[in-house]
Design an enzyme around this catalytic site. Sequence first.
Site, PDB file in Angstrom:
ATOM      1  N   CYS A 158      11.012   3.967  11.278  1.00  0.00           N
ATOM      2  CA  CYS A 158       9.571   3.811  10.680  1.00  0.00           C
ATOM      3  C   CYS A 158       8.531   3.592  12.010  1.00  0.00           C
ATOM      4  CB  CYS A 158       9.579   2.817   9.680  1.00  0.00           C
ATOM      5  SG  CYS A 158       7.808   2.909   8.777  1.00  0.00           S
ATOM      6  N   GLU A 189      14.190   6.294   6.853  1.00  0.00           N
ATOM      7  CA  GLU A 189      14.897   5.010   7.049  1.00  0.00           C
ATOM      8  C   GLU A 189      16.128   4.895   6.815  1.00  0.00           C
ATOM      9  OE1 GLU A 189      12.508   1.786   5.257  1.00  0.00           O
ATOM     10  OE2 GLU A 189      14.352   0.622   5.044  1.00  0.00           O
ATOM     11  N   ASN A 244       2.321  -1.214  -6.316  1.00  0.00           N
ATOM     12  CA  ASN A 244       2.499  -1.186  -4.874  1.00  0.00           C
ATOM     13  C   ASN A 244       2.890  -3.033  -4.669  1.00  0.00           C
ATOM     14  OD1 ASN A 244       2.841  -0.598  -2.405  1.00  0.00           O
ATOM     15  ND2 ASN A 244       0.585  -0.915  -1.595  1.00  0.00           N
ATOM     16  N   LYS A 302       9.879  -2.452  -5.221  1.00  0.00           N
ATOM     17  CA  LYS A 302       8.617  -2.293  -5.739  1.00  0.00           C
ATOM     18  C   LYS A 302       9.001  -2.538  -7.535  1.00  0.00           C
ATOM     19  CE  LYS A 302       6.688   0.537  -2.639  1.00  0.00           C
ATOM     20  NZ  LYS A 302       5.231   0.802  -2.041  1.00  0.00           N
ATOM     21  N   ARG A 315      -8.272 -14.802  -0.034  1.00  0.00           N
ATOM     22  CA  ARG A 315      -6.949 -14.902   0.453  1.00  0.00           C
ATOM     23  C   ARG A 315      -6.491 -16.284   0.968  1.00  0.00           C
ATOM     24  NH1 ARG A 315      -6.085 -10.531   4.754  1.00  0.00           N
ATOM     25  NH2 ARG A 315      -8.222 -11.156   5.172  1.00  0.00           N
ATOM     26  N   HIS A 347      12.182  -3.190  11.189  1.00  0.00           N
ATOM     27  CA  HIS A 347      11.598  -4.475  10.668  1.00  0.00           C
ATOM     28  C   HIS A 347      11.910  -5.692  11.059  1.00  0.00           C
ATOM     29  CE1 HIS A 347      11.655  -1.252   7.447  1.00  0.00           C
ATOM     30  NE2 HIS A 347      10.312  -1.862   7.144  1.00  0.00           N
ATOM     31  N   TRP A 356      -1.713   4.924  -2.572  1.00  0.00           N
ATOM     32  CA  TRP A 356      -2.179   3.731  -1.974  1.00  0.00           C
ATOM     33  C   TRP A 356      -3.892   3.551  -2.089  1.00  0.00           C
ATOM     34  CZ3 TRP A 356       1.573   3.574   2.595  1.00  0.00           C
ATOM     35  CH2 TRP A 356       2.836   3.576   2.136  1.00  0.00           C
TER      36      TRP A 356
END
Length: 742
Positions: free
Chosen positions: A713, A654, A118, A113, A20, A681, A550
């Site tokens: 959320c 949401e 994902n 998406k 990463r 968020h 997922w």
Amino acid sequence: MTSSFPASTVLGYPRIGPDRELKRALESYWEGRSSRADLEETARRLREDTWRRLAALGLEGLPSNTFSYYDQVLDTAVLLGAVPARYRHDDDLETYFAMARGAEGIAPLRMTKWFDTNYHYIVPEIGPDTVFSLDAAKPLAEVREALALGLETRPVLVGPVTFLLLSQAAPDSPEGFAPLDRLDDVAEVYARLLAELAAEGVGWVQLDEPALVADRTPAELAAAEAAYGRLGRLENRPALLVASYFGDLGDALPVLAGAPVEAVGLDLVRGSAHGVDALGVEALAGKTVVAGVVSGRDVWRTDRDRALATLLAVRERAGRVVVSTSCSLLHVPYDVGRETGLDPALRERLAFAEQKVAEVAELAALLAVTPGHHLPGQPAAQERPRTFPARTAEGRAPYPVRAAAQAEHLKLPLLPVTTIGSFPQTGELRRARAALAAGEIGEAAYENMVRAEIEQVIALQERLGLDVLVHGEPERNDMVQYFAEHLDGFAVTRHGWVQSYGSRCTRPPILHGDVRRPGPITVRWAQYAQSLTSTPVKGMLTGPVTIVAWSFVRDDLPLREVVFQVADAVREEVGDLEEAGIRVIQVDEPALRELVPLRRAEQGAYLEWAVAAYRWATSGVSEHTQIHTHLCYSDADQILAAIDALDADVTSIESARSRGRVLGVVGGFSRGLGPGVYDIHSPRVPGADEVEHLLTEALRTVPAERLWVNPDCGLKTRSYEQVEAALANVVEAAARLRERRS
Ligand code: GLN
Ligand code: ZN
């Protein structure tokens, strides 16, 4: 003019770096801890390493322009000059990141998406007045950079049709305008780009058109036909590969077959469910078929014989065949060789990006020496017919009966206030989890920390006056990985990161065998939380569809069956929670919509079994036990009936950012509904007046007896300071409304 296509290729490659590196470089650049030169150097090194590695693995056709600082769709918007005025900045990189992440007082572009993956892309904004202009700097620079290493590459670009189909109409567009209306203008820019690439000596260009594997109207297909007709007839251009993936082309195949392009890419993993014969590849005779036989969407080794048989079948019908991946390898981790902690028997069965490239190269070598119609010695493994246990939810009592029983049992006030489950994950907790994994602290020390956290979270909620409490999920690293770690049949990786969006990655668990729950997973935490208070504590679980969506999932069983196995485990956990005295249980399904098939014809069947699995997981409890579910996307309209069919007693969803729309569609639900009143968020704390206003609005469509009050959320990514202030205002708003109604 055309050189022939190399014998092997991949449609794209991961770019975040095996460790990463790009994530770290980006985040440190954004935080002002490193320079732009540092970021550029990391990026350059990642590209160089990738090309050299692919070449070393024996791959012949190397892609370029698959690197991105954030997202390939955003890159394409920049390439076309489609930059909304509000983001423009003197510095190009600042402009780019402003679109992706927002800038001082300016919200970022929407993100959504990428098909049914994902991965999330940035949604370009295109209006009738968008001025397109070519900015070919990035693809040209990558071509030159590779050439300087002695490597010839094929630039990869999002194709014009997919680009526009994925765009949204700019805010001021007139009614009825669709971005695809601008295809002629966009195709003009692609034409200029192709000329520039040809002048640079580029032999092949790849244009990705995954949008063509979804249902398309005749008008859309005609537009694609016109665009590719035009690009194909250009005199001065590289050879063109139009790549489709994530399914079969269906009606779009004859369109591409008729277009004057040299190669077409087919997804022969997902796209050949009905066999090669059903695809109509004969129509591609005379073109090169870039045959995606190595899956870019899973982590399994390729069945070599079966892949070779497919390649031969395509070659027999269409002529020239190149071995490739089914889609970009962006969606799989880098290298299974690093997963030394995995059971060797499992590791044998796995292939990540590196291994898949080697498979492509190996298949190309095999294909080259296999004569025309010769089928490989061993026939493809015959799938044993299996029968699966039937699991029919006996169905719970009708909602009015349940509602009455629950009212009696729970004694909740009007407009009950609750949260979605997680509370802030402190750095301390994360560090403790890492220390536990590294063996630096013991299980007992870690668990003490978790218990202390639960005590604080319960005390905080009691102080604030919430009506249904949660334990805060402090023991969970992730809502799917946590369950994967506690269920048989799953493995988790150490380095298996996959880009989710921008600098963010996830590490999907690998569901490789039959799923079983060796014992209760969450019960003791929920029970501990409940022991601290007389207010009901909600047990928190992740639903079967989301756990599967997922994860990387075994491919030797129908997906439906895998989901039902997970549903069995969730059902056992739900039962144990109830038995332990937990009166409210939430089973989250934020990924329900994600797995909806791209083709409409397949959507109904999916939604039917997905709903059945959820009901199987949640219907084993008595009518007194209240079942909640949570979904976190605002475009619920698409699967509205399915959400209703989940039959949860309370659904939280949401909605803070698209209020009217959500209430418009879910307002008609006949059971409990909690449209989020706090956008988690954003670091912004909503005022009590604002929440009161949102609730007053909601009361126009949802009767007070069924309205719940909750954030959008989980609160995991927020700080305690923000959460405490926000929840205090939420509780205050609910109290004012109750007051007014009494
Ligand atoms: N219960 C989970 C949480 O609060 C739900 C997260 C989600 O919906 N993505 O974190
Ligand atoms: Zn959510």
